[in-house]
Structure formats: structure tokens, C-alpha cells
Motif scaffolding. Structure first.
Motif, PDB file in Angstrom:
ATOM      1  N   ALA A   1      15.824  91.933 136.686  1.00 25.01           N
ATOM      2  CA  ALA A   1      16.895  91.491 137.577  1.00 25.01           C
ATOM      3  C   ALA A   1      16.257  90.415 138.455  1.00 25.01           C
ATOM      4  N   ASN A   2      16.830  89.264 138.423  1.00 23.60           N
ATOM      5  CA  ASN A   2      16.299  88.100 139.143  1.00 23.60           C
ATOM      6  C   ASN A   2      15.057  87.519 138.436  1.00 23.60           C
ATOM      7  N   GLY A   3      14.524  86.467 139.061  1.00 26.49           N
ATOM      8  CA  GLY A   3      13.407  85.744 138.448  1.00 26.49           C
ATOM      9  C   GLY A   3      13.966  84.445 137.896  1.00 26.49           C
ATOM     10  N   VAL A   4      13.410  83.329 138.337  1.00 26.07           N
ATOM     11  CA  VAL A   4      13.971  82.051 137.927  1.00 26.07           C
ATOM     12  C   VAL A   4      13.677  81.772 136.448  1.00 26.07           C
ATOM     13  N   LEU A   5      12.552  82.290 135.964  1.00 31.49           N
ATOM     14  CA  LEU A   5      12.202  82.083 134.551  1.00 31.49           C
ATOM     15  C   LEU A   5      11.397  83.261 134.017  1.00 31.49           C
ATOM     16  N   THR A   6      11.876  83.841 132.947  1.00 35.96           N
ATOM     17  CA  THR A   6      11.143  84.938 132.300  1.00 35.96           C
ATOM     18  C   THR A   6      11.194  84.739 130.799  1.00 35.96           C
ATOM     19  N   ARG A   7      10.045  84.775 130.181  1.00 36.20           N
ATOM     20  CA  ARG A   7       9.995  84.759 128.720  1.00 36.20           C
ATOM     21  C   ARG A   7       9.184  85.981 128.310  1.00 36.20           C
ATOM     22  N   ASN A   8       9.825  86.923 127.677  1.00 36.08           N
ATOM     23  CA  ASN A   8       9.144  88.124 127.200  1.00 36.08           C
ATOM     24  C   ASN A   8       9.068  88.079 125.682  1.00 36.08           C
ATOM     25  N   GLU A   9       7.845  87.992 125.171  1.00 30.51           N
ATOM     26  CA  GLU A   9       7.698  88.019 123.713  1.00 30.51           C
ATOM     27  C   GLU A   9       7.137  89.371 123.295  1.00 30.51           C
ATOM     28  N   ALA A  10       7.668  89.870 122.205  1.00 28.53           N
ATOM     29  CA  ALA A  10       7.136  91.109 121.636  1.00 28.53           C
ATOM     30  C   ALA A  10       6.882  90.859 120.157  1.00 28.53           C
ATOM     31  N   VAL A  11       5.671  91.150 119.742  1.00 32.02           N
ATOM     32  CA  VAL A  11       5.294  90.942 118.347  1.00 32.02           C
ATOM     33  C   VAL A  11       4.801  92.281 117.826  1.00 32.02           C
ATOM     34  N   ILE A  12       5.568  92.848 116.929  1.00 35.26           N
ATOM     35  CA  ILE A  12       5.263  94.213 116.492  1.00 35.26           C
ATOM     36  C   ILE A  12       5.002  94.235 114.995  1.00 35.26           C
ATOM     37  N   ASP A  13       3.830  94.733 114.650  1.00 37.93           N
ATOM     38  CA  ASP A  13       3.464  94.849 113.238  1.00 37.93           C
ATOM     39  C   ASP A  13       3.469  96.311 112.849  1.00 37.93           C
ATOM     40  N   ILE A  14       4.383  96.642 111.949  1.00 33.51           N
ATOM     41  CA  ILE A  14       4.430  98.026 111.489  1.00 33.51           C
ATOM     42  C   ILE A  14       3.630  98.086 110.197  1.00 33.51           C
ATOM     43  N   THR A  15       2.459  98.720 110.286  1.00 33.32           N
ATOM     44  CA  THR A  15       1.537  98.678 109.156  1.00 33.32           C
ATOM     45  C   THR A  15       1.425 100.016 108.435  1.00 33.32           C
ATOM     46  N   GLY A  16       1.917 101.103 109.069  1.00 28.37           N
ATOM     47  CA  GLY A  16       1.811 102.425 108.436  1.00 28.37           C
ATOM     48  C   GLY A  16       3.190 102.973 108.111  1.00 28.37           C
ATOM     49  N   ASP A  17       3.271 103.785 107.076  1.00 26.24           N
ATOM     50  CA  ASP A  17       4.556 104.340 106.646  1.00 26.24           C
ATOM     51  C   ASP A  17       5.174 105.239 107.721  1.00 26.24           C
ATOM     52  N   ASP A  18       6.507 105.311 107.697  1.00 26.57           N
ATOM     53  CA  ASP A  18       7.273 106.227 108.558  1.00 26.57           C
ATOM     54  C   ASP A  18       7.047 106.025 110.058  1.00 26.57           C
ATOM     55  N   ALA A  19       6.748 104.824 110.451  1.00 27.73           N
ATOM     56  CA  ALA A  19       6.574 104.543 111.883  1.00 27.73           C
ATOM     57  C   ALA A  19       7.908 104.110 112.489  1.00 27.73           C
ATOM     58  N   VAL A  20       7.973 104.219 113.808  1.00 29.61           N
ATOM     59  CA  VAL A  20       9.201 103.887 114.529  1.00 29.61           C
ATOM     60  C   VAL A  20       8.893 102.899 115.651  1.00 29.61           C
ATOM     61  N   ALA A  21       9.653 101.812 115.700  1.00 26.01           N
ATOM     62  CA  ALA A  21       9.466 100.833 116.781  1.00 26.01           C
ATOM     63  C   ALA A  21      10.816 100.516 117.401  1.00 26.01           C
TER      64      ALA A  21
END
Lengths: 432, 251
Positions: free
Chosen positions: A257-277
Motif C-alpha cells: 500500500a503506497n510507494g511511488v515505485l515498486t517492482r517485485n520480481e519472483a523467479v521460481i524454479d520447481i525442480t522436484g516432483d510434487d512440489a507446490v509454489a
């Protein structure tokens, strides 16, 4: 990594001007190597410019310029968020760890150290992660601010959960100088079967570059809930790089809430079976506000689930940006991918720019994505008012209802209730 | 209770007159019914009373308990005791039915200068009233009207009416989309609320609803006016002969 790209002279100049203000912190051999490597990578890509496709909707100028644009301090009479939740607070003031304001970092099931201490040790578990997940995350798109962070981070913590953490760890970011320019880098490792909840609160600095690398081992669980602080003029560029092993769980929620500029990057690598992100965000902007959620989820294992839920409420010319991608690699069968990005535009001056993407190379997957932007439902609003709820509170109810899907991504009910309370009081204040 | 005089209303956007001089007085404790062919202005009358946007009052007055309501916001009218049971109750995803009811109840109490009802008292009250209408706990928890069947939506309207205890209830085609059993349930809910301080205006196409909710007065509306008023027999006449005879008679 691909061949070096040609970086324009203008970009090189801008990058070097920025770098002239920074010094590489010293550490043990591995840490220096990681930082020098990151600096070389940064120089090869250059800091982003207005013509970069990945920065098409968000102007990076004020994040690139040599010194931080000033940001007035924001005073409010609210108590600290999550104050009723038993937690270990680690406090940073304008990007510098303050042991006196912080709790004793001794916590059952968790090892906590300052990055500067960890990087003095010749042998340390964080050596295998620091800058490593960040580097991996650069494989499809350049993320120069993250490379810059790895090179120049002035502080940060490294956390290793070896069991079920007794309580959440709360990184508290205080902003006390109008011109602070903070770079923090955290490393998290959740060991096999371990469980950790991390809370992040506060605006941190006038300009804040934060990078967090999270490695969740098989069967580990990591919950992340972040509230980015209400300073109107603050700027932030943040990255989360996560790697998920078999049957691990990663859930991240951000309230802005508020903030003149926000850049949130999320880089998610799912490398194992049956994982949840799961990654979610609720953003409220009024006036001079640009909020950018940029997400890249890679499915490289079988039977995994990913969810992206991003909601933005915008008014008085506020701008919301969403760039979200799901990449399903060949062989990542039985992938369940979901992505929704929505904005609620409370007037005609506000805008929402979205670029949802799916790239799928497996043939047995269920992926869906949607992006909408619309005004408040007048029918619903009238219905509420016809029952006696005045227009202001009725609008707030509709706004909270719109945000609900994102807030529901928070598993802990107490934390979710705190977030909802903050959103309610923000809305009530806007009504005056 | 409700006094409408010479009410003229047009659609804001189309400059089209819908109500062309409605005169209607509903006394305290009475049930009035309005019947009429499609497009006669019945639903418009209910919307204009509740304060919905999109209509312009060009002439006339409407007063609730002696107080002019046409300049009031919808929420003020509600606090003054007006309630419209919608023909098409609105779905509001994300807002829980209970939260909605409690917010509405307390907003009205606040507007009238009364104390808010405590969570415990509210819960007790809503459970009792819901039970009468065969509304289960699950329906109370779900988002307002989302995934409700037609009958559930109408029952939910009556539950709101029972909780808010308005003085003047307008029911806009509450029977539409109801099967026989649901109509009985809804009517029983309405009848339970009948008392000498509360008035009803029941808008319907069909006489059958009036078998369950017995009106004191029946009005026939056509082309934006009330063209004929009478006792309950008037509804039977419509049921047997249609509107054509009545309209020919008053033309």
C-alpha cells in the motif's frame, strides 16, 4: 549463459555512473568471488533502460540513477504489524542490521547469521546459494538489479531451518533517512522436512534493492508474508529466487500500500516432483503509485502445482503492472498451473498493464490464466447501500472482497487477519 | 406509512417517461399489492423508492412516515425503514453473508443513533431467524447470494428483511423463479413479519402469491399509472380475465 550481448554505450555509461557510487564489500574468498562474478555479469548486461522489453511498463530511471531520489519519512500512529504474533524480530535501519533493536536470534529449529559473518567463513552452507540461485534466475531474462545486489549487498541475513521453526522470523525494515539507498541480500535454506515462516515488514529505505534466495529441500515448507511499508515516496526493486525440491512447499504473499515505485520480481524454479509454489499479492495504490509484479515460474518436474494470484486496487492515476509467466518444460507432466491477475480501477485515470504468458512443452498439463481489469460492480454496491451500508464502507467491502482471493493464499489465519486489518484501516483512512 | 403523490419518473439516459403520475398511499400495518402487465412501471416504482441510479424524478413526491425520501441516499432510506426485496438479488463474491448482514444491521443502528449489536447477540438472532427460513449455516457463511439457487436467493432476501426489521417492505416479484414449496416458505417468512407497525407493497404478475400473502388492497398499474384499485377480488379478476378487460374499462 548465452554469448555476451552488445550493451549500448549509453547503457554502459549509466551503469558505470551508478557503479561509481558503490564499493564491493570484502569477505572470504568465496564471497569475493561471488561478488566479483556478479559485477562482471552486471557489466555484461548493463542496468535496464527504458527500451528494454522487460521494463516496458515500468520506467527504471529512478532505480538506475546514481543516488536515491529523496523519500520523505512517513509517520503514522499504527503499531507495528504482526505485533501480537510471537516472532523473532531482526531489525534493519535504512538497510543496516541493528542488533540493539533486534531480538536474540537464537531460535529453536533455525540458525540465523548476519551475511557479513557468514561470508567471513571459508566454509559455510550459504556459499552454495549466495548468488547461485540469482545466477540461475538470469537464464531467460536479464535481471541486472539482482546481479547488482549480489555484487554490492551491504547487509543481509542467512537463515537455515533444520527443523520446524519455533516461531516466525520477522525482518523489520525501518526507514529513518530521507536519502537512504539500501541493498540487502538474504539467503534462506529450508532443510528436508523443515518448516519456516518469514515475515518482512516496513519500507526499508528511500530506495531499496533487496534480493532473497530461497532453497527449499525435499519436503520442506517455506511461508513468506511481506508488507512493504506505507511510505509514499519510497522506491523498491526486489527479487525472490526460489528453488523447490521434491514435495516442498513455497508460499509467498505480498501486501503493498503506497510507494511511488515498486517492482517485485519472483523467479521460481520447481525442480522436484510434487512440489507446490504459490505466489500472491494485494496492492493498493492511490495517486503517484506504480506497482509492478513480475513473476517467472518454471516447472521442470512432474506433478507440481503453481498458483499466481495478484490483485490490485488503483485510483487517482495509480498504475499497476503484471508480467507473469509459466514455463512448463518438456517432461513436466501433470503440471497444474494457475495464474490470475486482476485490477479494480476506481476511476478512469488509473491503469493496469498486464502481460500474462504461458509456454508449455509438456502435453499432459492443466494450465489456466486470466487477466481482468474493471470498475467496481455498481449493482453490488447498490445492493449493499440498499441494506443501509453507506457508500464509503460499502465500497471498502467490495474492495476487500476483490482482494480476498489473494489474502486467502495466506495459510496462517492470525497473519491473514492482521493483513486484512491493515487493508481495512488503509481504506478507511483514504475515505477520511 | 408510504405516501406517493403524482410521481413522474423518466429514464435518465433515454429521456423516456416511465411513471406518469403515480398516486399511492400504503397505511401502517397494511399489505398492498401492485399487479400489471409487463412494462407498466411496477419494478421502476420499486427502484425509484429504493434510490437506484438511472432514474430522474421530474415531478411528485414520496414520503416514508411523513419524511420525504426522494433526496435521500439509498442507505438513508434503508435506515429510515425502507426495504426492497430484489427481483434479482445481487451476487457479491468475496463478501460473506454474515459479514454483510452484520455490517448492514449495525450501519442502520448507527445511523439511527442506536448501539451496535454485539457479535454474540447477532449470532444468536441470525441463527434463530435463519432456522425459520430453512437457511443452513453453510448458506450464512457463503458469499452473498453466490451459488445460491433462485429459491435460496429469495429466502436470503426475506432473512435480511427479518434481521433489519424495516417499517416499509417492498417485494419486487418475489415469487418469480420459485416453486410451490419455496413460495410457501417465503410467504410464511413474510407473514411472520406482518404487524400493525409494518407495511408491505407486494409487486407481482400473478395472483398465486396473493393466496399466500393476503393483501388488503390491490392496485392495477398500466402505462405508468395506477388505473384501478380494489380489494383482494381484483387480483382474482385479473387471474381469470387478464388485464385486457380492466384496461379497456379504464381507457
Amino acid at each position: 549463459m548465452g554469448a555476451l550481448k552488445q550493451v549500448s554505450q549509453a547503457k554502459t555509461n549509466a551503469t558505470e555512473e551508478r557503479l561509481a557510487r558503490l564499493t564491493l564489500p570484502q569477505g572470504a574468498g568465496w564471497a569475493t568471488e561471488a561478488r566479483e562474478g556478479a559485477l562482471a555479469r552486471l557489466r555484461a548486461m548493463g542496468l535496464p533502460g527504458r527500451r528494454d522489453e522487460y521494463w516496458r511498463y515500468t520506467r527504471p530511471d529512478t532505480l538506475v540513477q546514481p543516488s536515491a531520489p529523496e523519500a520523505a519519512l512517513f509517520h503514522n500512529d499504527e503499531g507495528p504489524l504482526f505485533d501480537t504474533i510471537d516472532r523473532v524480530k531482526l531489525v534493519f535501519v535504512d538497510g543496516v542490521f541493528d542488533p540493539d533493536l533486534s531480538d536474540d536470534p537464537a531460535l529453536g529449529g533455525v540458525e540465523i547469521e548476519r551475511l557479513s559473518d557468514a561470508s567471513q567463513a571459508d566454509i559455510h552452507w550459504s556459499k552454495d546459494l549466495y548468488g547461485v540461485l540469482e545466477t540461475d534466475g538470469q537464464s531467460h531474462v536479464d535481471r541486472p538489479f539482482a546481479a547488482m545486489n549480489t555484487a554490492f549487498a551491504g547487509d543481509g541475513i542467512v537463515i537455515r531451518a533444520t527443523g520446524k521453526a519455533e516461531k516466525p522470523v520477522n525482518l523489520v525494515y525501518l526507514h529513518k533517512s530521507v536519502s537512504s539507498d539500501a541493498i540487502l541480500h538474504h539467503v534462506v535454506r529450508v532443510e528436508s522436512g523443515a518448516e519456516l515462516t518469514m515475515l518482512e515488514t516496513g519500507p526499508a529505505a528511500a530506495r531499496f534493492n533487496k534480493c532473497m534466495e530461497v532453497d527449499v529441500a525435499a519436503g520442506g515448507t517455506f511461508h513468506h508474508i511481506r508488507a512493504q511499508g506505507r511510505d509514499h515516496e519510497r522506491r523498491a526493486v526486489t527479487h525472490i529466487f526460489a528453488r523447490l525440491a521434491e514435495k516442498s512447499v513455497f508460499k509467498s504473499f505480498t501486501m503493498t500500500a503506497n510507494g511511488v515505485l515498486t517492482r517485485n520480481e519472483a523467479v521460481i524454479d520447481i525442480t522436484g516432483d510434487d512440489a507446490v509454489a504459490h505466489i500472491a499479492g494485494a496492492a493498493l495504490g492511490d495517486g503517484d503509485f506504480l506497482h509492478d509484479d513480475t513473476v517467472f515460474i518454471t516447472h521442470d518436474a512432474v506433478g507440481c502445482e503453481s498458483r499466481q494470484v495478484f490483485k490490485k486496487v488503483l485510483r487517482n492515476g495509480a498504475v499497476g503492472v503484471f508480467q507473469g509467466k509459466i514455463l512448463v518444460k518438456q517432461g513436466a507432466q501433470k503440471t497444474d498451473g494457475y495464474q490470475i491477475s486482476q485490477s479494480l480501477l476506481l476511476d478512469d485515470d488509473s491503469q493496469f498493464l498486464a502481460k500474462p504468458e504461458l509456454e508449455i512443452y509438456a502435453d499432459d498439463v492443466a494450465c489456466s490464466h486470466g487477466s481482468t481489469s474493471g470498475a467496481i460492480d455498481e449493482e453490488g454496491l447498490f445492493y449493499l447501500r440498499s441494506r443501509g451500508i453507506p457508500e464509503g464502507p460499502a465500497t471498502d467491502l467490495m474492495v476487500l472482497a476483490f482482494l480476498a482471493e489473494a489474502i486467502e493464499e495466506i495459510d496462517d489465519q492470525e497473519i491473514a487477519a492482521d493483513i486484512t486489518d491493515r487493508l481495512e484501516s488503509w481504506l478507511a483512512r483514504r475515505r477520511g | 406509512m408510504l405516501e406517493i403523490k403524482n410521481l413522474h419518473v423518466k429514464l435518465e439516459e433515454e429521456d423516456k417517461a416511465i411513471l406518469k403520475g403515480v398516486n399511492l398511499t400504503v397505511e401502517a400495518g397494511k399489505v398492498h399489492a401492485i399487479m400489471g402487465p409487463n412494462g407498466s412501471g411496477k419494478s421502476t416504482l420499486s427502484y425509484v423508492m429504493s434510490g437506484r441510479d438511472g432514474y430522474e424524478v421530474t415531478d411528485g413526491t414520496a414520503a416514508l412516515g411523513g419524511e420525504d425520501i426522494l433526496d435521500m441516499d439509498p442507505e438513508e432510506r434503508a435506515a429510515a425503514g425502507l426495504f426492497l426485496a430484489f427481483q434479482y438479488p445481487v451476487e457479491i463474491p468475496g463478501v460473506g453473508n454474515m459479514t454483510f448482514l452484520r455490517t448492514a444491521l449495525n450501519a442502520q443502528r448507527k445511523a439511527r443513533g442506536e448501539d451496535e449489536m454485539s457479535a454474540a447477540d447477532f449470532l444468536k438472532l441470525v441463527r434463530a431467524k435463519a432456522k425459520d427460513l430453512k437457511i443452513d449455516a453453510d448458506m450464512l457463511k457463503r458469499p452473498v447470494n453466490v451459488g445460491f439457487s433462485g429459491g435460496e436467493k429469495k429466502r436470503n432476501e426475506i432473512l435480511q428483511m427479518a434481521m433489519l426489521e424495516p417499517k416499509m417492505c417492498i417485494l419486487d416479484e418475489t415469487d418469480s423463479g420459485l416453486d410451490v414449496d419455496a413460495m410457501k416458505l417465503v410467504s410464511d417468512g413474510v407473514n411472520a413479519l406482518r404487524d400493525e407497525g409494518r407495511s408491505f407493497l407486494v409487486i407481482t404478475h400473478y395472483q398465486r402469491l396473493l393466496d399466500h400473502i393476503k393483501p388488503d388492497v390491490v392496485h392495477i398499474m398500466a402505462d405508468g399509472r395506477i388505473v384501478k384499485s380494489g380489494g383482494p377480488d381484483l387480483a382474482l379478476e385479473v387471474e381469470n380475465n387478464g388485464y385486457a378487460d380492466i384496461l379497456a374499462e379504464v381507457a
